[in-house]
Design a protein around this motif. Sequence first.
Motif, PDB file in Angstrom:
ATOM      1  N   ASN A 109       0.865  -1.181   0.000  1.00 28.81           N
ATOM      2  CA  ASN A 109       0.000   0.000   0.000  1.00 28.81           C
ATOM      3  C   ASN A 109       0.899   1.227   0.000  1.00 28.81           C
ATOM      4  O   ASN A 109       1.629   1.453   0.964  1.00 28.81           O
ATOM      5  CB  ASN A 109      -0.872   0.027   1.263  1.00 28.81           C
ATOM      6  N   ILE A 110       0.867   1.989  -1.075  1.00 27.26           N
ATOM      7  CA  ILE A 110       1.676   3.214  -1.123  1.00 27.26           C
ATOM      8  C   ILE A 110       0.772   4.355  -0.641  1.00 27.26           C
ATOM      9  O   ILE A 110      -0.257   4.645  -1.261  1.00 27.26           O
ATOM     10  CB  ILE A 110       2.149   3.517  -2.558  1.00 27.26           C
ATOM     11  N   THR A 111       1.156   4.974   0.455  1.00 25.39           N
ATOM     12  CA  THR A 111       0.316   6.040   1.032  1.00 25.39           C
ATOM     13  C   THR A 111       0.565   7.367   0.298  1.00 25.39           C
ATOM     14  O   THR A 111       1.583   7.511  -0.397  1.00 25.39           O
ATOM     15  CB  THR A 111       0.646   6.242   2.527  1.00 25.39           C
ATOM     16  N   PRO A 112      -0.350   8.341   0.468  1.00 25.42           N
ATOM     17  CA  PRO A 112      -0.143   9.642  -0.186  1.00 25.42           C
ATOM     18  C   PRO A 112       1.203  10.275   0.178  1.00 25.42           C
ATOM     19  O   PRO A 112       1.838  10.910  -0.661  1.00 25.42           O
ATOM     20  CB  PRO A 112      -1.310  10.484   0.333  1.00 25.42           C
ATOM     21  N   ASP A 113       1.652  10.070   1.415  1.00 23.05           N
ATOM     22  CA  ASP A 113       2.942  10.646   1.823  1.00 23.05           C
ATOM     23  C   ASP A 113       4.110  10.030   1.054  1.00 23.05           C
ATOM     24  O   ASP A 113       5.178  10.616   0.957  1.00 23.05           O
ATOM     25  CB  ASP A 113       3.179  10.416   3.325  1.00 23.05           C
ATOM     26  N   GLU A 114       3.889   8.829   0.563  1.00 18.89           N
ATOM     27  CA  GLU A 114       4.976   8.129  -0.140  1.00 18.89           C
ATOM     28  C   GLU A 114       4.946   8.373  -1.644  1.00 18.89           C
ATOM     29  O   GLU A 114       5.700   7.775  -2.384  1.00 18.89           O
ATOM     30  CB  GLU A 114       4.889   6.623   0.142  1.00 18.89           C
ATOM     31  N   LEU A 115       4.034   9.223  -2.086  1.00 15.06           N
ATOM     32  CA  LEU A 115       3.986   9.584  -3.502  1.00 15.06           C
ATOM     33  C   LEU A 115       4.993  10.714  -3.721  1.00 15.06           C
ATOM     34  O   LEU A 115       4.650  11.844  -4.039  1.00 15.06           O
ATOM     35  CB  LEU A 115       2.567  10.029  -3.881  1.00 15.06           C
ATOM     36  N   ASP A 116       6.239  10.376  -3.494  1.00 15.62           N
ATOM     37  CA  ASP A 116       7.317  11.360  -3.482  1.00 15.62           C
ATOM     38  C   ASP A 116       8.348  10.947  -4.536  1.00 15.62           C
ATOM     39  O   ASP A 116       8.863   9.825  -4.494  1.00 15.62           O
ATOM     40  CB  ASP A 116       7.939  11.358  -2.076  1.00 15.62           C
ATOM     41  N   ALA A 117       8.615  11.860  -5.453  1.00 18.66           N
ATOM     42  CA  ALA A 117       9.505  11.534  -6.567  1.00 18.66           C
ATOM     43  C   ALA A 117      10.840  10.970  -6.095  1.00 18.66           C
ATOM     44  O   ALA A 117      11.417  10.077  -6.733  1.00 18.66           O
ATOM     45  CB  ALA A 117       9.742  12.783  -7.400  1.00 18.66           C
ATOM     46  N   ASP A 118      11.313  11.460  -4.964  1.00 22.02           N
ATOM     47  CA  ASP A 118      12.638  11.019  -4.500  1.00 22.02           C
ATOM     48  C   ASP A 118      12.677   9.526  -4.159  1.00 22.02           C
ATOM     49  O   ASP A 118      13.746   8.920  -4.138  1.00 22.02           O
ATOM     50  CB  ASP A 118      13.079  11.857  -3.288  1.00 22.02           C
ATOM     51  N   LEU A 119      11.518   8.951  -3.881  1.00 22.30           N
ATOM     52  CA  LEU A 119      11.485   7.516  -3.552  1.00 22.30           C
ATOM     53  C   LEU A 119      11.553   6.640  -4.791  1.00 22.30           C
ATOM     54  O   LEU A 119      11.795   5.445  -4.708  1.00 22.30           O
ATOM     55  CB  LEU A 119      10.208   7.180  -2.773  1.00 22.30           C
ATOM     56  N   TYR A 120      11.303   7.237  -5.961  1.00 17.66           N
ATOM     57  CA  TYR A 120      11.217   6.453  -7.200  1.00 17.66           C
ATOM     58  C   TYR A 120      12.285   6.866  -8.214  1.00 17.66           C
ATOM     59  O   TYR A 120      12.191   6.587  -9.386  1.00 17.66           O
ATOM     60  CB  TYR A 120       9.820   6.618  -7.824  1.00 17.66           C
ATOM     61  N   ARG A 121      13.296   7.562  -7.707  1.00 22.10           N
ATOM     62  CA  ARG A 121      14.271   8.183  -8.595  1.00 22.10           C
ATOM     63  C   ARG A 121      15.165   7.156  -9.293  1.00 22.10           C
ATOM     64  O   ARG A 121      15.627   7.396 -10.405  1.00 22.10           O
ATOM     65  CB  ARG A 121      15.114   9.177  -7.776  1.00 22.10           C
ATOM     66  N   SER A 122      15.418   6.028  -8.641  1.00 21.57           N
ATOM     67  CA  SER A 122      16.300   5.016  -9.243  1.00 21.57           C
ATOM     68  C   SER A 122      15.839   3.626  -8.819  1.00 21.57           C
ATOM     69  O   SER A 122      15.075   3.479  -7.858  1.00 21.57           O
ATOM     70  CB  SER A 122      17.752   5.235  -8.792  1.00 21.57           C
ATOM     71  N   ILE A 123      16.310   2.623  -9.535  1.00 19.49           N
ATOM     72  CA  ILE A 123      15.971   1.237  -9.193  1.00 19.49           C
ATOM     73  C   ILE A 123      16.462   0.922  -7.780  1.00 19.49           C
ATOM     74  O   ILE A 123      15.753   0.285  -6.993  1.00 19.49           O
ATOM     75  CB  ILE A 123      16.580   0.274 -10.235  1.00 19.49           C
ATOM     76  N   ASP A 124      17.645   1.400  -7.444  1.00 24.18           N
ATOM     77  CA  ASP A 124      18.186   1.207  -6.083  1.00 24.18           C
ATOM     78  C   ASP A 124      17.189   1.693  -5.022  1.00 24.18           C
ATOM     79  O   ASP A 124      16.878   0.984  -4.064  1.00 24.18           O
ATOM     80  CB  ASP A 124      19.477   2.036  -5.919  1.00 24.18           C
ATOM     81  N   LEU A 125      16.713   2.921  -5.220  1.00 22.81           N
ATOM     82  CA  LEU A 125      15.815   3.527  -4.227  1.00 22.81           C
ATOM     83  C   LEU A 125      14.477   2.786  -4.168  1.00 22.81           C
ATOM     84  O   LEU A 125      13.915   2.567  -3.092  1.00 22.81           O
ATOM     85  CB  LEU A 125      15.574   5.004  -4.560  1.00 22.81           C
ATOM     86  N   ILE A 126      13.976   2.395  -5.324  1.00 21.74           N
ATOM     87  CA  ILE A 126      12.686   1.686  -5.346  1.00 21.74           C
ATOM     88  C   ILE A 126      12.831   0.335  -4.633  1.00 21.74           C
ATOM     89  O   ILE A 126      11.963  -0.068  -3.846  1.00 21.74           O
ATOM     90  CB  ILE A 126      12.189   1.486  -6.791  1.00 21.74           C
ATOM     91  N   GLU A 127      13.938  -0.340  -4.897  1.00 26.26           N
ATOM     92  CA  GLU A 127      14.141  -1.651  -4.253  1.00 26.26           C
ATOM     93  C   GLU A 127      14.273  -1.504  -2.733  1.00 26.26           C
ATOM     94  O   GLU A 127      13.745  -2.311  -1.971  1.00 26.26           O
ATOM     95  CB  GLU A 127      15.383  -2.336  -4.856  1.00 26.26           C
ATOM     96  N   THR A 128      14.936  -0.430  -2.326  1.00 25.90           N
ATOM     97  CA  THR A 128      15.059  -0.177  -0.880  1.00 25.90           C
ATOM     98  C   THR A 128      13.680   0.042  -0.266  1.00 25.90           C
ATOM     99  O   THR A 128      13.369  -0.476   0.815  1.00 25.90           O
ATOM    100  CB  THR A 128      15.929   1.081  -0.633  1.00 25.90           C
ATOM    101  N   MET A 129      12.839   0.790  -0.991  1.00 32.88           N
ATOM    102  CA  MET A 129      11.504   1.071  -0.456  1.00 32.88           C
ATOM    103  C   MET A 129      10.669  -0.212  -0.377  1.00 32.88           C
ATOM    104  O   MET A 129       9.980  -0.453   0.610  1.00 32.88           O
ATOM    105  CB  MET A 129      10.788   2.092  -1.335  1.00 32.88           C
TER     106      MET A 129
END
Lengths: 393, 84
Positions: free
Chosen positions: B54-74
């Motif tokens: 469940n991706i919450t509205p607070d997590e609709l943040d470009a910085d969380l999806y900037r790279s595959i590394d960051l997405i995998e961490t999330m």
Amino acid sequence: MRTIRNLSRANDNGSYRTELVETLAEALDQWGPLLNEGWQADDQASVFGKNRWQAMVDAGLTGLTTSEELGGLELTVSELTDVLVHLGYVCEDSGLGFSLATHLCSTCIPIQKFGSDALKDDLLPKLTVAEVVGAHAITEPDSGSDAFAMGTKAVKDGDEYILSGEKCYISNAPIADVCVVYARTHPEKGALGGFSAFVVDCDTKGFTIGKARKKMGLRTAPMADLYFDDVRVPASRLIGREGQGFSILDFVMKWEILCVFALQVGEMRRQLDRCISFAKTRQQFGAAIGSYQAISHRVSDMHIRLENARNWLSRAVTAMDGGGQASLEIASAKLAISEANVANSMDAITLHGGAGYMIETGIESHLRNAMGGLIYSGSSDIQKNRISAMLGL
Amino acid sequence: MSYPSLRSFISEEFAPDIAPENLSADLDLIETGIVDSLGVLKLIAFLEGEFDLNITPDELDADLYRSIDLIETMITSKQMKVAV
């Protein structure tokens, strides 16, 4: 008459509060006559109904989404949409309902969700009782469906931002005291991370509200354009973080769609009830017109469209209540409800014959109002883009 | 943790010219324009469905999806929270 604001939030464990919603619906039934008094004359003259708005405020409707500690009822998505469906049924002035939804979604909801404690404490108590009325500014002359092509800029200058640009077709602008303005803070970042949302007082130096625009429908919901000529906004009026405009706008648009189209589902139900009643009593060729299949089949079509609209609303609300993004469900609901409303409004006019075409009966106003639903909050074509994208195309 | 289906999705949906294995984990997907605003919503719908998140509205943040590394961490972080 019962004031919604005085109701207690019983059963505060996150579950749906059936009793509270039923009590709210009963209260709305009592307020109905005041909410409707004189609406047709105002609709014809494109006038905002101050007395009807005040009735809405006195009933407590402007505080439905605010947290309890700041004076509101903090309804969940499902509670709020059920109340708004009932409001749509009771209130014949669609423009009034639209102004309420704009007030809630433009300012109350984003400040409640993303605002700092100071911003909440400062504004939410006033917004809750409509001592301060809200609007939000997104669309620009050169950026409509392509919302993130907006040119309005906000440049940081010490503890302030300087806003410059213009916005158009802003609902509630002529009656607003504050406006949430979406502006570009980091042009190099594009849509994601490049925009921010600010609460701007409408009496700030350099901020001009144009004269009220005249519209095809929703005529009692006032609209105007906005102009920002180096408007200085304190940094404390930033909602959320700098660059968070995309996520705030996405969240706000979802609520706006749910609220506005919940009202429309209620309006469609009232319209269908009226059509059924007319079909039962209107006599032609020696029988009630509802006994002819040309009419009864039309009513059946209207019923199916209404139920389809209601089901899509329910599905979108369930998805939102589940805590996820619900992008597919909300886009689908917006498309389904808005198009069903237009189709039913055309059928309602046809079914009533000459009376349906007369302004004095109020039947044609449904169609004028419904047409806007195909455009605002993301047009039907944009919703189809979103739906197909979510389906992997 | 690496998620092969994420790479495949990004390659197929947003960068058909780049094979999944050639997508650099730290490539800035937003800055390069590979993922735009509608793309982020598509990506989130994929993450919610594929990884049951469940991706919450607070997590609709470009910085969380900037790279595959960051997405995998999330993804890993959210899955660990669910497990707890």
